[in-house]
Design a protein around this motif. Structure first.
Motif, PDB file in Angstrom:
ATOM      1  N   LEU A 220       0.845  -1.189   0.000  1.00 51.80           N
ATOM      2  CA  LEU A 220       0.000   0.000   0.000  1.00 51.80           C
ATOM      3  C   LEU A 220       0.879   1.238   0.000  1.00 51.80           C
ATOM      4  O   LEU A 220       1.681   1.431   0.914  1.00 51.80           O
ATOM      5  N   ARG A 221       0.764   2.062  -1.013  1.00 51.00           N
ATOM      6  CA  ARG A 221       1.578   3.271  -1.140  1.00 51.00           C
ATOM      7  C   ARG A 221       0.675   4.498  -1.218  1.00 51.00           C
ATOM      8  O   ARG A 221      -0.383   4.467  -1.857  1.00 51.00           O
ATOM      9  N   PRO A 222       1.076   5.595  -0.581  1.00 47.59           N
ATOM     10  CA  PRO A 222       0.287   6.825  -0.698  1.00 47.59           C
ATOM     11  C   PRO A 222       0.361   7.376  -2.118  1.00 47.59           C
ATOM     12  O   PRO A 222       1.396   7.291  -2.785  1.00 47.59           O
ATOM     13  N   ARG A 223      -0.706   7.953  -2.549  1.00 43.54           N
ATOM     14  CA  ARG A 223      -0.768   8.527  -3.889  1.00 43.54           C
ATOM     15  C   ARG A 223      -1.717   9.710  -3.876  1.00 43.54           C
ATOM     16  O   ARG A 223      -2.452   9.927  -2.907  1.00 43.54           O
ATOM     17  N   VAL A 224      -1.689  10.444  -4.961  1.00 47.42           N
ATOM     18  CA  VAL A 224      -2.590  11.583  -5.138  1.00 47.42           C
ATOM     19  C   VAL A 224      -3.505  11.265  -6.309  1.00 47.42           C
ATOM     20  O   VAL A 224      -3.039  10.980  -7.425  1.00 47.42           O
ATOM     21  N   ALA A 225      -4.807  11.256  -6.048  1.00 45.29           N
ATOM     22  CA  ALA A 225      -5.800  11.028  -7.098  1.00 45.29           C
ATOM     23  C   ALA A 225      -6.127  12.359  -7.761  1.00 45.29           C
ATOM     24  O   ALA A 225      -6.486  13.334  -7.090  1.00 45.29           O
ATOM     25  N   VAL A 226      -5.980  12.412  -9.088  1.00 47.45           N
ATOM     26  CA  VAL A 226      -6.187  13.633  -9.867  1.00 47.45           C
ATOM     27  C   VAL A 226      -7.266  13.356 -10.909  1.00 47.45           C
ATOM     28  O   VAL A 226      -7.224  12.315 -11.590  1.00 47.45           O
ATOM     29  N   ARG A 227      -8.192  14.288 -11.021  1.00 47.79           N
ATOM     30  CA  ARG A 227      -9.220  14.204 -12.057  1.00 47.79           C
ATOM     31  C   ARG A 227      -9.221  15.523 -12.821  1.00 47.79           C
ATOM     32  O   ARG A 227      -9.432  16.586 -12.229  1.00 47.79           O
ATOM     33  N   SER A 228      -8.973  15.444 -14.118  1.00 47.29           N
ATOM     34  CA  SER A 228      -8.880  16.648 -14.944  1.00 47.29           C
ATOM     35  C   SER A 228      -9.295  16.307 -16.364  1.00 47.29           C
ATOM     36  O   SER A 228      -9.005  15.203 -16.853  1.00 47.29           O
ATOM     37  N   PRO A 229      -9.949  17.234 -17.067  1.00 42.12           N
ATOM     38  CA  PRO A 229     -10.277  16.970 -18.477  1.00 42.12           C
ATOM     39  C   PRO A 229      -9.047  16.941 -19.382  1.00 42.12           C
ATOM     40  O   PRO A 229      -9.134  16.480 -20.518  1.00 42.12           O
ATOM     41  N   HIS A 230      -7.918  17.427 -18.891  1.00 43.24           N
ATOM     42  CA  HIS A 230      -6.666  17.415 -19.657  1.00 43.24           C
ATOM     43  C   HIS A 230      -5.656  16.502 -18.949  1.00 43.24           C
ATOM     44  O   HIS A 230      -4.509  16.893 -18.695  1.00 43.24           O
ATOM     45  N   ALA A 231      -6.094  15.289 -18.640  1.00 46.00           N
ATOM     46  CA  ALA A 231      -5.254  14.385 -17.856  1.00 46.00           C
ATOM     47  C   ALA A 231      -3.984  14.003 -18.601  1.00 46.00           C
ATOM     48  O   ALA A 231      -2.901  13.914 -18.007  1.00 46.00           O
ATOM     49  N   ALA A 232      -4.077  13.765 -19.921  1.00 45.05           N
ATOM     50  CA  ALA A 232      -2.893  13.355 -20.678  1.00 45.05           C
ATOM     51  C   ALA A 232      -1.828  14.447 -20.670  1.00 45.05           C
ATOM     52  O   ALA A 232      -0.635  14.181 -20.448  1.00 45.05           O
ATOM     53  N   ARG A 233      -2.232  15.702 -20.881  1.00 45.36           N
ATOM     54  CA  ARG A 233      -1.276  16.813 -20.883  1.00 45.36           C
ATOM     55  C   ARG A 233      -0.683  17.024 -19.496  1.00 45.36           C
ATOM     56  O   ARG A 233       0.511  17.278 -19.347  1.00 45.36           O
ATOM     57  N   LEU A 234      -1.517  16.888 -18.463  1.00 50.47           N
ATOM     58  CA  LEU A 234      -1.022  17.067 -17.108  1.00 50.47           C
ATOM     59  C   LEU A 234      -0.013  15.978 -16.759  1.00 50.47           C
ATOM     60  O   LEU A 234       0.981  16.237 -16.067  1.00 50.47           O
ATOM     61  N   ALA A 235      -0.236  14.733 -17.217  1.00 48.40           N
ATOM     62  CA  ALA A 235       0.714  13.654 -16.938  1.00 48.40           C
ATOM     63  C   ALA A 235       2.077  13.953 -17.548  1.00 48.40           C
ATOM     64  O   ALA A 235       3.131  13.735 -16.919  1.00 48.40           O
ATOM     65  N   VAL A 236       2.086  14.476 -18.778  1.00 44.84           N
ATOM     66  CA  VAL A 236       3.356  14.812 -19.420  1.00 44.84           C
ATOM     67  C   VAL A 236       4.058  15.940 -18.675  1.00 44.84           C
ATOM     68  O   VAL A 236       5.281  15.916 -18.456  1.00 44.84           O
ATOM     69  N   LEU A 237       3.315  16.953 -18.238  1.00 43.08           N
ATOM     70  CA  LEU A 237       3.922  18.065 -17.512  1.00 43.08           C
ATOM     71  C   LEU A 237       4.476  17.622 -16.159  1.00 43.08           C
ATOM     72  O   LEU A 237       5.548  18.075 -15.735  1.00 43.08           O
ATOM     73  N   LEU A 238       3.751  16.727 -15.481  1.00 43.06           N
ATOM     74  CA  LEU A 238       4.253  16.234 -14.202  1.00 43.06           C
ATOM     75  C   LEU A 238       5.536  15.439 -14.387  1.00 43.06           C
ATOM     76  O   LEU A 238       6.483  15.551 -13.589  1.00 43.06           O
ATOM     77  N   ALA A 239       5.596  14.635 -15.444  1.00 40.03           N
ATOM     78  CA  ALA A 239       6.824  13.892 -15.714  1.00 40.03           C
ATOM     79  C   ALA A 239       7.977  14.836 -16.044  1.00 40.03           C
ATOM     80  O   ALA A 239       9.122  14.633 -15.617  1.00 40.03           O
ATOM     81  N   LYS A 240       7.684  15.886 -16.791  1.00 39.71           N
ATOM     82  CA  LYS A 240       8.711  16.859 -17.145  1.00 39.71           C
ATOM     83  C   LYS A 240       9.248  17.565 -15.898  1.00 39.71           C
ATOM     84  O   LYS A 240      10.466  17.706 -15.718  1.00 39.71           O
ATOM     85  N   GLU A 241       8.350  18.004 -15.026  1.00 40.19           N
ATOM     86  CA  GLU A 241       8.780  18.691 -13.812  1.00 40.19           C
ATOM     87  C   GLU A 241       9.581  17.752 -12.906  1.00 40.19           C
ATOM     88  O   GLU A 241      10.543  18.163 -12.250  1.00 40.19           O
ATOM     89  N   ALA A 242       9.174  16.458 -12.843  1.00 41.43           N
ATOM     90  CA  ALA A 242       9.891  15.519 -11.981  1.00 41.43           C
ATOM     91  C   ALA A 242      11.298  15.267 -12.486  1.00 41.43           C
ATOM     92  O   ALA A 242      12.253  15.198 -11.707  1.00 41.43           O
ATOM     93  N   ARG A 243      11.473  15.154 -13.814  1.00 40.80           N
ATOM     94  CA  ARG A 243      12.823  14.960 -14.354  1.00 40.80           C
ATOM     95  C   ARG A 243      13.678  16.209 -14.143  1.00 40.80           C
ATOM     96  O   ARG A 243      14.880  16.118 -13.894  1.00 40.80           O
ATOM     97  N   THR A 244      13.034  17.353 -14.237  1.00 40.96           N
ATOM     98  CA  THR A 244      13.786  18.593 -14.054  1.00 40.96           C
ATOM     99  C   THR A 244      14.335  18.712 -12.639  1.00 40.96           C
ATOM    100  O   THR A 244      15.480  19.125 -12.416  1.00 40.96           O
TER     101      THR A 244
END
Length: 692
Positions: A220-244
């Motif tokens: 069991l791991r903690p996570r953040v549940a996100v609901r957005s109409p632009h989920a695909a774009r938000l996933a890419v931005l989150l990955a970009k910020e995490a790599r940065t």
């Protein structure tokens, strides 16, 4: 304490077994949870443990298998599904009936009702109970015999949060008193919250056996549940910020407009969405389930982790979703919400799967498959000692050995096995035989409470009395009906009087209701075929039939007296043989219904057997009686009385002569023949079940 060894179900056709070599233990004073998705084999494992299904393996309950325990209900309490009681029976009546079956005092019913909080609903009928109340009643039935071990199949299924908390409190109290609790569940969070130890099953095999704290930390791991109409774009931005910012983040596309982000916070994700103008409908902290065996490198203790600075974008099946190359910056952005003041650690390389480096076998002495990535080994792991499969190593076949697993029936690691190694393998677990359900410890009390606990018998008797009274009045008005048939309300056009049919229905209900609502053997879905239970049912049904016969004649005589006067209500001169024949007919129909329903497992079949006696068997007997061979039997009672020179005390020869006259009649002979055939059929089915 429960100890299960090598539980394996029999495979069907080309399908793998539902349970394959499952071994675990559940200690006293603790709650053990069998966790698995629907179809993982949890219920099959329980049925194998309780000897309800054929297979292989052995289970010890405090050191003894179930079939070696004299009274299993007093040692193991079982709840496999809903309470299969009669819907018209009250809660208290149902528990009082089970008290007689378990051989405990009747006051125990009130004690368990108070323990589960159903005292105020003890007069409610089973058919009106909600899901939560039905679970409470099931737990009361389990606790009735005060067992040491509780085996429950998904007890919290369909319950509300409050009801689940109450149920878990009851189970925790039982474990605190030294009892053993084993339950199944498909909810990982509920298992971590309720159980002390979690045994995980996947596709019928055991993949993890952990303490609850270890299970919660690794799966069991903690996570953040996100609901957005632009989920695909938000996933890419989150990955970009995490790599940065060199942070370890995993983004899972749940489908539609949902994301699950592991390694981030609501504040970080909200800042990224706000800075890029992305609308967010939900941001919530949750606890995510990583799936069976996740977070554990199974037996070796290697935990699944995301290296620092790595980013994973996957779908719900774990398939990586690579971001676009142009969205992978090479330098860190100080304004990123994922940035930290500490220097960025060196990025760990992701493990590379080399050919042959992925082992799907099982480690010796463990029950989980082992995974090894590449050559490096962690300090707390030990490499397998595999045989040398090179040409030089294959030259000497005697040097190829494999260590036998410590758990019975566990498969060997990958390697070549010689004949000597096969001889060293432990024997297969013993086969599991399905044994019949035990008979009630107090069968007569059980049958009396079963018959009087619902109103079906009383309604049947009232209907028979009403029909008989109306029929007697109609026959008296028509005339030309003999006095005995008038009192019995038996028209010549009907094969049987209403009282005989009613007695047959009461007898058929004795076994028909048992098979329709198997409260006596709820976990087996059947009824024990024991002679003690059969004798109790025959005695209770014959008593009910005699009472019905006396009430029918009395009511008919009273109605005829009220309508037509004393002339039609007179008692015939030969009342004794007539009454004996009447009682024999009614009791015989009741017994025929009991035996036929027990053989054919249906109330309808039992009543059909009663009606078939005058319609099918009587004509056959009538032809035999009218044949030439019967002339030699004429005057048998007289010759028998002359042969038995000494007189019986109290005029016993009169009763014998009356019985012979009844048996010599076509209906009496057909009924005796039918009862004999049904009794032999019942005994045959009983012996066949025992031989199986």
């Amino acid at each position: 304490m429960i100890e299960a060894f090598g539980l394996t179900s029999n495979p069907r056709k080309e399908l793998p077994p539902a349970a394959d070599d499952v071994s675990f233990e559940a200690r006293a004073g603790r709650i053990t949870a069998l966790l698995g998705a629907p179809g993982a084999g949890k219920t099959t494992v329980l049925r194998l443990m309780l000897e309800l299904q054929q297979g292989r393996g052995i289970t010890h309950f405090r050191g003894r298998p179930l079939h070696r325990i004299a009274h299993p209900a007093r040692e193991v309490g079982v709840l496999l599904g809903d309470v299969p009681g009669h819907p018209a029976r009250t809660v208290r009546s149902h528990l009082r009936m089970l008290c007689a079956a378990a051989g405990v005092p009747v006051r125990r019913a009130d004690e368990v009702l108070e323990a589960v909080g159903l005292v105020s609903l003890r007069e409610e009928r089973l058919g009106t109970l909600s899901r939560g109340l039905d679970r409470r009643l099931g737990l009361a039935c389990v606790l009735l015999a005060d067992p040491h071990t509780l085996v429950l199949d998904d007890p919290a299924d369909g319950l509300s949060t409050r009801e689940s908390a109450w149920l878990h409190g009851m189970l925790r109290a039982h474990a605190a008193q030294g009892g053993t609790v084993l339950l199944t569940t498909a909810d990982p969070k509920g298992a971590a919250r309720t159980a002390d130890r979690v045994v995980t099953l996947e596709q019928g095999r055991l993949v993890a056996d952990q303490e609850a704290a270890e299970f919660a930390r690794t799966r069991l791991r903690p996570r953040v549940a996100v609901r957005s109409p632009h989920a695909a774009r938000l996933a890419v931005l989150l990955a970009k910020e995490a790599r940065t910012s060199q942070r370890s983040v995993e983004v899972v596309r749940e489908g539609g407009n949902r994301l699950s982000v592991y390694g981030g916070t609501c504040a970080d994700i909200g800042e990224v969405a706000f800075r890029h103008g992305i609308v967010v409908h939900q941001l919530a902290d949750e606890v995510g389930d990583m799936g069976p065996g996740a977070g554990v490198a199974h037996a070796s203790g290697v935990r699944d982790r995301i290296p620092a600075g790595s980013v994973r974008v996957t779908d719900t099946h774990g398939t990586p979703l690579a971001p676009r190359p142009e969205e992978s910056p090479s330098s860190a952005d100080p304004s990123s919400p994922f940035a930290t003041d500490a220097p960025a650690p060196a990025t760990e390389p992701r493990p590379v799967l080399e050919p042959g480096s992925l082992s799907h076998g099982r480690e010796p002495g463990t029950s989980e498959p082992s995974l090894s990535f590449g050559q490096p080994q962690l300090p707390d792991t030990e490499p397998h000692e595999l045989p040398d499969l090179s040409p030089a190593g294959r030259a000497d076949d005697d040097s190829l050995t494999a260590t036998a697993p410590s758990r019975p029936g566990a498969p060997h690691p990958t390697g070549a096995l010689t004949g000597r190694t096969l001889d060293a393998l432990p024997p297969l677990p013993p086969p599991i035989s399905v044994r019949p359900a035990p008979s009630p410890l107090r069968p007569l009390r059980y049958e009396i409470r079963r018959a009087t606990g619902i109103g079906t018998g009383f309604l049947t008797g009232a209907a028979v009395l009403a029909v008989s009274a109306v029929t007697a009045v109609v026959l008296a008005r028509i005339g030309h009906t003999p006095q005995p048939r008038l009192l019995a309300a038996w028209p010549q056009e009907l094969p049987l009087p209403p009282a005989a049919l009613g007695a047959g229905l009461l007898g058929a209900l004795a076994f028909g209701d048992e098979f329709r609502h198997p409260a006596l053997a709820a976990d087996r879905g059947t009824v024990p075929r024991r002679l003690g239970l059969l004798a109790a049912k025959l005695l209770v049904s014959s008593t009910a039939a005699l009472v019905l016969a006396v009430l029918t004649v009395g009511c008919d005589a009273e109605v005829l007296y009220l309508v037509y006067g004393r002339e039609l209500a007179q008692v015939p001169a030969d009342w004794f043989p007539l009454m004996t024949s009447w009682f024999g007919l009614v009791v015989g129909c009741a017994w025929a219904g009991v035996l036929a329903a027990g053989v054919f497992r249906s109330t309808t079949a039992g009543l059909a057997a009663v009606a078939a006696v005058p319609l099918l068997v009587v004509p056959v007997v009538h032809r035999l009686v009218n044949g030439p061979s019967v002339r030699t039997a004429a005057g048998l009672p007289v010759r028998l009385r002359e042969t038995l020179l000494p007189r019986w005390p109290f005029g016993g020869e009169r009763y014998l002569e009356t019985a012979l006259k009844v048996m010599s009649q076509p209906v009496g002979g057909a009924l005796m023949l039918s009862l004999t055939a049904l009794l032999f059929a019942y005994l045959l089915t009983t012996l066949r079940g025992r031989f199986r």
